[in-house]
Design a protein around this motif. Structure first.
Motif, mmCIF file in Angstrom:
data_model
loop_
_atom_site.group_PDB
_atom_site.id
_atom_site.type_symbol
_atom_site.label_atom_id
_atom_site.label_comp_id
_atom_site.label_asym_id
_atom_site.label_seq_id
_atom_site.Cartn_x
_atom_site.Cartn_y
_atom_site.Cartn_z
ATOM 1 N N ARG A 60 11.506 -54.356 -13.982
ATOM 2 C CA ARG A 60 10.642 -54.331 -14.978
ATOM 3 C C ARG A 60 9.504 -54.727 -14.086
ATOM 4 N N GLN A 61 9.278 -56.216 -14.080
ATOM 5 C CA GLN A 61 8.119 -56.885 -12.935
ATOM 6 C C GLN A 61 7.250 -55.907 -12.452
ATOM 7 N N ALA A 62 8.065 -55.045 -11.029
ATOM 8 C CA ALA A 62 7.437 -54.342 -10.201
ATOM 9 C C ALA A 62 6.227 -53.674 -11.013
ATOM 10 N N THR A 63 7.218 -52.718 -11.932
ATOM 11 C CA THR A 63 6.112 -52.115 -13.291
ATOM 12 C C THR A 63 4.514 -52.972 -13.889
ATOM 13 N N ILE A 64 5.306 -53.860 -14.223
ATOM 14 C CA ILE A 64 4.142 -54.733 -14.384
ATOM 15 C C ILE A 64 3.511 -55.256 -13.903
ATOM 16 N N SER A 65 3.296 -55.694 -12.850
ATOM 17 C CA SER A 65 2.368 -55.927 -11.823
ATOM 18 C C SER A 65 1.743 -54.903 -11.493
ATOM 19 N N SER A 66 1.829 -53.643 -11.495
ATOM 20 C CA SER A 66 1.210 -52.937 -10.765
ATOM 21 C C SER A 66 0.863 -51.719 -11.769
ATOM 22 N N ASP A 67 0.299 -52.190 -13.246
ATOM 23 C CA ASP A 67 0.139 -51.263 -13.926
ATOM 24 C C ASP A 67 0.643 -50.236 -14.618
ATOM 25 N N GLY A 68 2.271 -49.871 -14.565
ATOM 26 C CA GLY A 68 2.697 -49.287 -14.764
ATOM 27 C C GLY A 68 3.144 -47.688 -13.700
ATOM 28 N N CYS A 69 2.103 -48.201 -12.677
ATOM 29 C CA CYS A 69 2.503 -47.138 -11.285
ATOM 30 C C CYS A 69 2.942 -47.292 -10.241
ATOM 31 N N CYS A 70 3.822 -47.811 -10.174
ATOM 32 C CA CYS A 70 5.001 -48.463 -8.720
ATOM 33 C C CYS A 70 5.667 -47.548 -8.454
ATOM 34 N N THR A 71 6.433 -47.185 -7.381
ATOM 35 C CA THR A 71 7.515 -47.503 -6.866
ATOM 36 C C THR A 71 8.431 -48.114 -5.997
ATOM 37 N N VAL A 72 9.003 -48.015 -6.790
ATOM 38 C CA VAL A 72 10.822 -49.068 -6.329
ATOM 39 C C VAL A 72 11.174 -48.381 -5.231
ATOM 40 N N ASN A 73 12.039 -49.439 -4.152
ATOM 41 C CA ASN A 73 12.902 -48.900 -3.362
ATOM 42 C C ASN A 73 14.260 -49.238 -3.844
ATOM 43 N N LEU A 74 15.324 -47.676 -4.305
ATOM 44 C CA LEU A 74 15.763 -48.394 -5.211
ATOM 45 C C LEU A 74 17.558 -48.204 -4.373
ATOM 46 N N SER A 75 17.361 -47.907 -4.047
ATOM 47 C CA SER A 75 18.158 -48.205 -2.383
ATOM 48 C C SER A 75 18.539 -49.156 -2.255
ATOM 49 N N GLU A 76 17.478 -50.465 -1.696
ATOM 50 C CA GLU A 76 17.529 -51.650 -1.223
ATOM 51 C C GLU A 76 17.808 -52.859 -2.160
ATOM 52 N N MET A 77 17.701 -51.850 -3.372
ATOM 53 C CA MET A 77 17.549 -53.195 -5.227
ATOM 54 C C MET A 77 19.276 -53.269 -5.678
ATOM 55 N N LEU A 78 19.742 -51.301 -5.112
ATOM 56 C CA LEU A 78 21.327 -51.009 -5.891
ATOM 57 C C LEU A 78 21.959 -51.584 -4.983
ATOM 58 N N LEU A 79 21.737 -52.561 -3.315
ATOM 59 C CA LEU A 79 22.156 -52.090 -2.665
ATOM 60 C C LEU A 79 22.058 -54.483 -2.970
ATOM 61 N N GLY A 80 21.183 -54.470 -2.794
ATOM 62 C CA GLY A 80 21.019 -56.362 -3.626
ATOM 63 C C GLY A 80 22.151 -56.620 -4.871
ATOM 64 N N THR A 81 22.018 -55.929 -5.663
ATOM 65 C CA THR A 81 22.652 -56.514 -6.789
ATOM 66 C C THR A 81 24.165 -55.702 -6.458
ATOM 67 N N ALA A 82 24.760 -54.565 -6.077
ATOM 68 C CA ALA A 82 26.181 -54.607 -5.909
ATOM 69 C C ALA A 82 27.175 -56.200 -5.100
ATOM 70 N N ASN A 83 26.055 -56.539 -3.881
ATOM 71 C CA ASN A 83 26.583 -57.971 -2.917
ATOM 72 C C ASN A 83 26.179 -59.140 -4.047
ATOM 73 N N SER A 84 25.611 -58.907 -4.966
ATOM 74 C CA SER A 84 25.401 -60.169 -5.868
ATOM 75 C C SER A 84 26.822 -60.243 -6.951
ATOM 76 N N ILE A 85 27.606 -58.993 -6.963
ATOM 77 C CA ILE A 85 28.293 -58.477 -8.013
ATOM 78 C C ILE A 85 29.052 -58.910 -6.977
ATOM 79 N N ILE A 86 29.590 -57.848 -6.100
ATOM 80 C CA ILE A 86 30.583 -59.342 -5.540
ATOM 81 C C ILE A 86 30.971 -60.455 -4.937
ATOM 82 N N SER A 87 29.519 -61.517 -4.632
ATOM 83 C CA SER A 87 30.019 -62.518 -3.635
ATOM 84 C C SER A 87 29.806 -63.483 -4.786
ATOM 85 N N ARG A 88 29.286 -63.436 -6.423
ATOM 86 C CA ARG A 88 29.960 -64.285 -7.025
ATOM 87 C C ARG A 88 31.267 -63.977 -7.644
ATOM 88 N N CYS A 89 31.821 -62.513 -7.903
ATOM 89 C CA CYS A 89 33.463 -62.376 -7.968
ATOM 90 C C CYS A 89 34.336 -63.150 -6.718
#
Length: 485
Positions: free
Chosen positions: A143-172
């Motif tokens: 959401r922050q990426a869309t706000i900073s680019s006035d709603g016309c951004c493209t996100v690298n979802l692959s990178e974000m998903l890997l980071g989220t999965a890493n965070s979940i498992i490392s916290r567990c």
């Protein structure tokens, strides 16, 4: 006369069919860059059970549901061990982990420990708050990426998903996040998943193992291992020095307590402990992010399916500020989407390799002892004998369909089956379904407007133990405005 008779009988061993091979290297060049696809092509020509020769290494490739059932159910004990290759021996503490340990009592005890302490259904439910918090962080980042680019951004979802999965498992496992701020934990994990699938010269020709030293392959494996090992050592020291809340113990806390009190059923050495940490991280991070990545790629290519899934998610969640476990339980079509993703894109298309513990007769063929075995789940799950229009992404095929991935239906085995079935299935599914549900609820998704059509989304694979997209998935998120702040 007796010697001639014995010699004749030995040479009448009935091996499975084998493609023509080159001198010395055998069928090695036929592996290609994507072995699961190469194996499928070979099986279509030579049958569902073929024997390849990679140097001096015998490799059995299984590409049909009935043959997979023979291996994982009928003769499960014979096929329950793992090969100890140069890569796994170097990267996984001499194969002291669960995934690549040889079959036996020690392996059973380690698996039991991990299932009870981290992977049980009770444990999966107890860490739901971690999945929720990391999903919120992912949504906020997008959401922050869309706000900073006035709603016309493209996100690298692959990178974000890997980071989220890493965070979940490392916290567990460790009780806190370790990605970011210069830490290469997630990057190292993906590198290990790639390197662990590599054959070395020493694997193919045991007497030539010294060549791997000259080529630098051993050095490459050791560099990756030492960086991850140093990280584990620092985290273990940190845990031992800190006073932690007994009600909020992570997996490492539990292992250290078992080690200190001598309560485990086996001698839990420091390397055993770190090998288990390695398994838990690798099994819970890269596989999860890869599955979500393929799911979102297929949904982006099929807008009508995405719309149907979003309508279900948004109808069930309504205007709540977060998605709850009870909501996921009602999302039947979302579960069909995840199943179809696992059918078309199993995270480990060849599963983990097996090794025979003795010679065995399989459908009239003689399978020698110490034969490496690959079950091509990717090919089996695209077999037109079981799947109508197998190359198409059709979640509806699982509606009112009893076929499941629990290991009982051998035409659908993304988690394997039998004794070596993936013990982290429930843990991985919980994270996968929750991440996909959040992405569909909070955002609409479009292909970037750079002339790319739905058909042009690059679905090329990058091979390793897990097979992810070679080209990162970049999509345009549009925030969904029907939510409570």
């Amino acid at each position: 006369m007796l010697l001639v008779f014995k010699f004749t009988r030995i040479n009448k061993i009935n091996l499975p069919p084998s493609p023509p091979r080159l001198p010395i290297i055998g069928n090695y060049l036929q592996l290609g860059t994507l072995p699961h696809r190469s194996f499928q092509s070979l099986s279509q020509k030579y049958g569902p059970l073929i024997l390849l020769h990679l140097g001096q290494l015998r490799v059995l490739v299984v590409s049909s549901a009935d043959m997979a059932k023979e291996i994982m159910q009928t003769h499960d004990t014979v096929f329950a061990s793992r090969p100890c290759l140069t890569s796994t021996k170097t990267l996984l503490y001499g194969c002291k982990d669960i995934a690549f340990a040889c079959y036996g009592d020690t392996w059973r005890q380690k698996k039991k420990l991990c299932v009870i302490e981290l992977l049980s259904q009770k444990r999966v439910q107890s860490v739901q708050f971690i999945r929720e918090e990391e999903a919120v962080a992912l949504v906020d980042k997008i959401r922050q990426a869309t706000i900073s680019s006035d709603g016309c951004c493209t996100v690298n979802l692959s990178e974000m998903l890997l980071g989220t999965a890493n965070s979940i498992i490392s916290r567990c496992i460790f009780g806190k996040k370790y990605d970011g701020d210069g830490c290469r934990f997630g990057e190292l994990g993906r590198k290990i998943m790639t390197q662990v699938s590599d054959f070395s010269i020493g694997d193919l020709f045991p007497l030539l193992g010294w060549v791997d030293v000259l080529t630098g392959q051993i050095k490459k494996f050791k560099a990756t291992f030492e960086e991850m090992n140093d990280f584990f050592d620092s985290v273990i020291v940190e845990h031992k020095m800190s006073r932690r809340d007994s009600n909020k113990k992570d997996f490492l806390d539990i292992l250290l307590q078992l080690q200190n009190d001598g309560l485990s059923e086996f001698d839990l050495t420091q390397n055993d402990l770190k090998a288990l940490l390695m398994d838990m991280f690798l099994g819970g991070s890269d596989t999860t992010s890869t599955t979500v990545e393929w799911a979102m790629a297929e949904l982006a290519k099929n807008p009508a399916i995405m719309k149907k899934a979003q309508e279900e998610v948004r109808r069930i969640v309504g205007n709540k500020s977060k998605i709850e476990d009870s909501d996921i339980d009602q999302m039947d079509y979302l579960k069909c989407v995840v199943k179809e993703t696992l059918r078309m894109h199993p995270a480990a298309p060849l599963l983990a390799p097996r090794e025979t513990t003795s010679s065995v007769k399989l459908r009239g063929y003689d399978i020698p002892d110490k034969t490496l075995v690959y079950v091509n789940a990717w090919a089996i799950q695209r077999d037109p004998e079981f799947w109508e229009r197998p190359k198409e992404f059709l979640p509806e095929r699982f509606e009112n369909n009893k076929v499941n991935f629990n290991g009982q239906y051998f035409q659908f085995i993304p988690f394997g089956s039998g004794r070596r079935k993936c013990p982290g299935m429930a843990f991985g599914l919980a994270s996968t379904e929750y991440m996909v549900a959040n992405l569909l609820y909070w955002f609409d998704w479009k292909i970037p407007t750079n002339g790319t059509s739905l058909q042009d989304i690059d679905m090329t694979e990058k091979f390793g133990i897990t097979v992810n997209k070679k080209v990162p998935l970049c999509l345009q998120p549009i925030p969904y405005n029907n939510f409570v702040e």
